[in-house]
Design a protein around this motif. Structure first.
Motif, PDB file in Angstrom:
ATOM      1  N   ARG A  11     -33.590  41.048  -2.121  1.00 43.30           N
ATOM      2  CA  ARG A  11     -33.237  40.254  -3.300  1.00 43.30           C
ATOM      3  C   ARG A  11     -33.972  38.919  -3.258  1.00 43.30           C
ATOM      4  O   ARG A  11     -34.209  38.371  -2.191  1.00 43.30           O
ATOM      5  CB  ARG A  11     -31.736  39.990  -3.334  1.00 43.30           C
ATOM      6  CG  ARG A  11     -30.909  41.236  -3.518  1.00 43.30           C
ATOM      7  CD  ARG A  11     -29.411  40.927  -3.380  1.00 43.30           C
ATOM      8  NE  ARG A  11     -28.627  42.141  -3.504  1.00 43.30           N
ATOM      9  CZ  ARG A  11     -28.319  42.944  -2.493  1.00 43.30           C
ATOM     10  NH1 ARG A  11     -28.731  42.655  -1.275  1.00 43.30           N
ATOM     11  NH2 ARG A  11     -27.600  44.022  -2.687  1.00 43.30           N
ATOM     12  N   ASP A  12     -34.284  38.415  -4.440  1.00 44.07           N
ATOM     13  CA  ASP A  12     -34.893  37.100  -4.571  1.00 44.07           C
ATOM     14  C   ASP A  12     -34.586  36.600  -5.974  1.00 44.07           C
ATOM     15  O   ASP A  12     -33.917  37.304  -6.748  1.00 44.07           O
ATOM     16  CB  ASP A  12     -36.403  37.181  -4.334  1.00 44.07           C
ATOM     17  CG  ASP A  12     -36.994  35.867  -3.838  1.00 44.07           C
ATOM     18  OD1 ASP A  12     -36.348  34.806  -4.010  1.00 44.07           O
ATOM     19  OD2 ASP A  12     -38.108  35.888  -3.297  1.00 44.07           O
ATOM     20  N   ASP A  13     -35.049  35.430  -6.303  1.00 43.55           N
ATOM     21  CA  ASP A  13     -34.796  34.906  -7.642  1.00 43.55           C
ATOM     22  C   ASP A  13     -35.960  34.042  -8.085  1.00 43.55           C
ATOM     23  O   ASP A  13     -36.819  33.672  -7.282  1.00 43.55           O
ATOM     24  CB  ASP A  13     -33.490  34.105  -7.683  1.00 43.55           C
ATOM     25  CG  ASP A  13     -33.482  32.987  -6.679  1.00 43.55           C
ATOM     26  OD1 ASP A  13     -34.170  31.976  -6.907  1.00 43.55           O
ATOM     27  OD2 ASP A  13     -32.788  33.109  -5.652  1.00 43.55           O
ATOM     28  N   PHE A  14     -35.997  33.738  -9.381  1.00 37.85           N
ATOM     29  CA  PHE A  14     -36.997  32.852  -9.942  1.00 37.85           C
ATOM     30  C   PHE A  14     -36.433  32.223 -11.197  1.00 37.85           C
ATOM     31  O   PHE A  14     -35.442  32.695 -11.757  1.00 37.85           O
ATOM     32  CB  PHE A  14     -38.317  33.586 -10.227  1.00 37.85           C
ATOM     33  CG  PHE A  14     -38.255  34.574 -11.362  1.00 37.85           C
ATOM     34  CD1 PHE A  14     -38.703  34.223 -12.635  1.00 37.85           C
ATOM     35  CD2 PHE A  14     -37.771  35.851 -11.173  1.00 37.85           C
ATOM     36  CE1 PHE A  14     -38.654  35.127 -13.692  1.00 37.85           C
ATOM     37  CE2 PHE A  14     -37.727  36.762 -12.215  1.00 37.85           C
ATOM     38  CZ  PHE A  14     -38.161  36.399 -13.479  1.00 37.85           C
ATOM     39  N   ALA A  15     -37.053  31.133 -11.621  1.00 37.11           N
ATOM     40  CA  ALA A  15     -36.657  30.448 -12.847  1.00 37.11           C
ATOM     41  C   ALA A  15     -37.819  30.514 -13.821  1.00 37.11           C
ATOM     42  O   ALA A  15     -38.984  30.379 -13.431  1.00 37.11           O
ATOM     43  CB  ALA A  15     -36.298  28.997 -12.554  1.00 37.11           C
ATOM     44  N   ALA A  16     -37.508  30.755 -15.098  1.00 35.35           N
ATOM     45  CA  ALA A  16     -38.562  30.834 -16.111  1.00 35.35           C
ATOM     46  C   ALA A  16     -37.969  30.509 -17.479  1.00 35.35           C
ATOM     47  O   ALA A  16     -36.752  30.524 -17.670  1.00 35.35           O
ATOM     48  CB  ALA A  16     -39.187  32.229 -16.131  1.00 35.35           C
ATOM     49  N   ALA A  17     -38.863  30.219 -18.410  1.00 32.51           N
ATOM     50  CA  ALA A  17     -38.460  29.909 -19.782  1.00 32.51           C
ATOM     51  C   ALA A  17     -38.975  30.991 -20.725  1.00 32.51           C
ATOM     52  O   ALA A  17     -39.947  31.690 -20.416  1.00 32.51           O
ATOM     53  CB  ALA A  17     -39.017  28.551 -20.196  1.00 32.51           C
ATOM     54  N   HIS A  18     -38.316  31.101 -21.863  1.00 31.40           N
ATOM     55  CA  HIS A  18     -38.782  32.006 -22.908  1.00 31.40           C
ATOM     56  C   HIS A  18     -38.110  31.628 -24.215  1.00 31.40           C
ATOM     57  O   HIS A  18     -37.202  30.808 -24.257  1.00 31.40           O
ATOM     58  CB  HIS A  18     -38.514  33.484 -22.546  1.00 31.40           C
ATOM     59  CG  HIS A  18     -37.092  33.901 -22.727  1.00 31.40           C
ATOM     60  ND1 HIS A  18     -36.722  34.955 -23.521  1.00 31.40           N
ATOM     61  CD2 HIS A  18     -35.946  33.393 -22.221  1.00 31.40           C
ATOM     62  CE1 HIS A  18     -35.394  35.085 -23.486  1.00 31.40           C
ATOM     63  NE2 HIS A  18     -34.907  34.154 -22.705  1.00 31.40           N
ATOM     64  N   ALA A  19     -38.570  32.235 -25.269  1.00 33.13           N
ATOM     65  CA  ALA A  19     -37.959  32.092 -26.593  1.00 33.13           C
ATOM     66  C   ALA A  19     -37.882  33.486 -27.196  1.00 33.13           C
ATOM     67  O   ALA A  19     -38.815  34.283 -27.051  1.00 33.13           O
ATOM     68  CB  ALA A  19     -38.806  31.176 -27.477  1.00 33.13           C
ATOM     69  N   LEU A  20     -36.771  33.820 -27.821  1.00 30.44           N
ATOM     70  CA  LEU A  20     -36.626  35.139 -28.435  1.00 30.44           C
ATOM     71  C   LEU A  20     -37.402  35.175 -29.748  1.00 30.44           C
ATOM     72  O   LEU A  20     -37.195  34.345 -30.632  1.00 30.44           O
ATOM     73  CB  LEU A  20     -35.156  35.459 -28.681  1.00 30.44           C
ATOM     74  CG  LEU A  20     -34.284  35.589 -27.441  1.00 30.44           C
ATOM     75  CD1 LEU A  20     -32.862  35.928 -27.837  1.00 30.44           C
ATOM     76  CD2 LEU A  20     -34.836  36.638 -26.489  1.00 30.44           C
ATOM     77  N   ARG A  21     -38.286  36.137 -29.842  1.00 25.63           N
ATOM     78  CA  ARG A  21     -39.084  36.298 -31.052  1.00 25.63           C
ATOM     79  C   ARG A  21     -38.249  36.962 -32.148  1.00 25.63           C
ATOM     80  O   ARG A  21     -37.450  37.857 -31.875  1.00 25.63           O
ATOM     81  CB  ARG A  21     -40.309  37.162 -30.769  1.00 25.63           C
ATOM     82  CG  ARG A  21     -41.271  36.566 -29.770  1.00 25.63           C
ATOM     83  CD  ARG A  21     -42.415  37.552 -29.498  1.00 25.63           C
ATOM     84  NE  ARG A  21     -43.314  37.058 -28.485  1.00 25.63           N
ATOM     85  CZ  ARG A  21     -43.250  37.417 -27.208  1.00 25.63           C
ATOM     86  NH1 ARG A  21     -42.348  38.269 -26.796  1.00 25.63           N
ATOM     87  NH2 ARG A  21     -44.104  36.920 -26.342  1.00 25.63           N
ATOM     88  N   HIS A  22     -38.464  36.537 -33.375  1.00 21.28           N
ATOM     89  CA  HIS A  22     -37.831  37.157 -34.548  1.00 21.28           C
ATOM     90  C   HIS A  22     -36.310  37.150 -34.442  1.00 21.28           C
ATOM     91  O   HIS A  22     -35.639  38.093 -34.871  1.00 21.28           O
ATOM     92  CB  HIS A  22     -38.341  38.588 -34.757  1.00 21.28           C
ATOM     93  CG  HIS A  22     -39.819  38.719 -34.627  1.00 21.28           C
ATOM     94  ND1 HIS A  22     -40.695  38.147 -35.508  1.00 21.28           N
ATOM     95  CD2 HIS A  22     -40.583  39.339 -33.692  1.00 21.28           C
ATOM     96  CE1 HIS A  22     -41.932  38.423 -35.129  1.00 21.28           C
ATOM     97  NE2 HIS A  22     -41.892  39.134 -34.022  1.00 21.28           N
ATOM     98  N   TYR A  23     -35.772  36.101 -33.869  1.00 20.38           N
ATOM     99  CA  TYR A  23     -34.327  35.977 -33.694  1.00 20.38           C
ATOM    100  C   TYR A  23     -33.868  34.732 -34.442  1.00 20.38           C
ATOM    101  O   TYR A  23     -34.504  33.687 -34.351  1.00 20.38           O
ATOM    102  CB  TYR A  23     -33.988  35.850 -32.200  1.00 20.38           C
ATOM    103  CG  TYR A  23     -32.518  35.724 -31.920  1.00 20.38           C
ATOM    104  CD1 TYR A  23     -31.711  36.849 -31.867  1.00 20.38           C
ATOM    105  CD2 TYR A  23     -31.926  34.486 -31.705  1.00 20.38           C
ATOM    106  CE1 TYR A  23     -30.352  36.742 -31.605  1.00 20.38           C
ATOM    107  CE2 TYR A  23     -30.572  34.371 -31.443  1.00 20.38           C
ATOM    108  CZ  TYR A  23     -29.789  35.503 -31.394  1.00 20.38           C
ATOM    109  OH  TYR A  23     -28.447  35.401 -31.134  1.00 20.38           O
ATOM    110  N   GLU A  24     -32.797  34.859 -35.177  1.00 18.59           N
ATOM    111  CA  GLU A  24     -32.268  33.715 -35.897  1.00 18.59           C
ATOM    112  C   GLU A  24     -31.083  33.151 -35.120  1.00 18.59           C
ATOM    113  O   GLU A  24     -30.022  33.753 -35.057  1.00 18.59           O
ATOM    114  CB  GLU A  24     -31.862  34.120 -37.307  1.00 18.59           C
ATOM    115  CG  GLU A  24     -33.049  34.505 -38.172  1.00 18.59           C
ATOM    116  CD  GLU A  24     -32.638  34.848 -39.589  1.00 18.59           C
ATOM    117  OE1 GLU A  24     -31.568  34.403 -40.035  1.00 18.59           O
ATOM    118  OE2 GLU A  24     -33.401  35.577 -40.240  1.00 18.59           O
TER     119      GLU A  24
END
Length: 83
Positions: A11-24
């Motif tokens: 097991r391991d982990d990471f941090a990341a960013a994103h934005a949901l496309r076509h989502y209101e």
């Protein structure tokens, strides 16, 4: 005939960013998460010399190498999530 199934999990982990496309909604905007990752391999045969399915170090190193490509990244710009 060996029918025993051996499993090895790291097991391991990471941090990341994103934005949901076509989502209101709020998640359409850039936001981050901490992701927990679990990698499991399985097989029926252990090595003869060490009687291991796979060395933990090999599996942990491989997982870390993959997660380094995702850690603190914008996933929307990182393959394969860029599509």
């Amino acid at each position: 005939m060996n029918t025993h199934l051996w499993r090895l999990t790291v097991r391991d982990d990471f941090a990341a960013a994103h934005a949901l496309r076509h989502y209101e909604g709020k998640c359409e905007r850039l936001h981050g998460h901490n992701f927990a990752v679990e990698l499991t391999v399985e097989g029926q045969n252990l090595t003869q010399d060490t009687e291991m399915l796979l060395d933990f170090k090999v599996l942990k190193t491989g997982l870390k190498r993959v997660l380094e490509t995702l850690d603190h990244r914008l996933l929307n710009e990182t393959p394969p999530f860029d599509r």
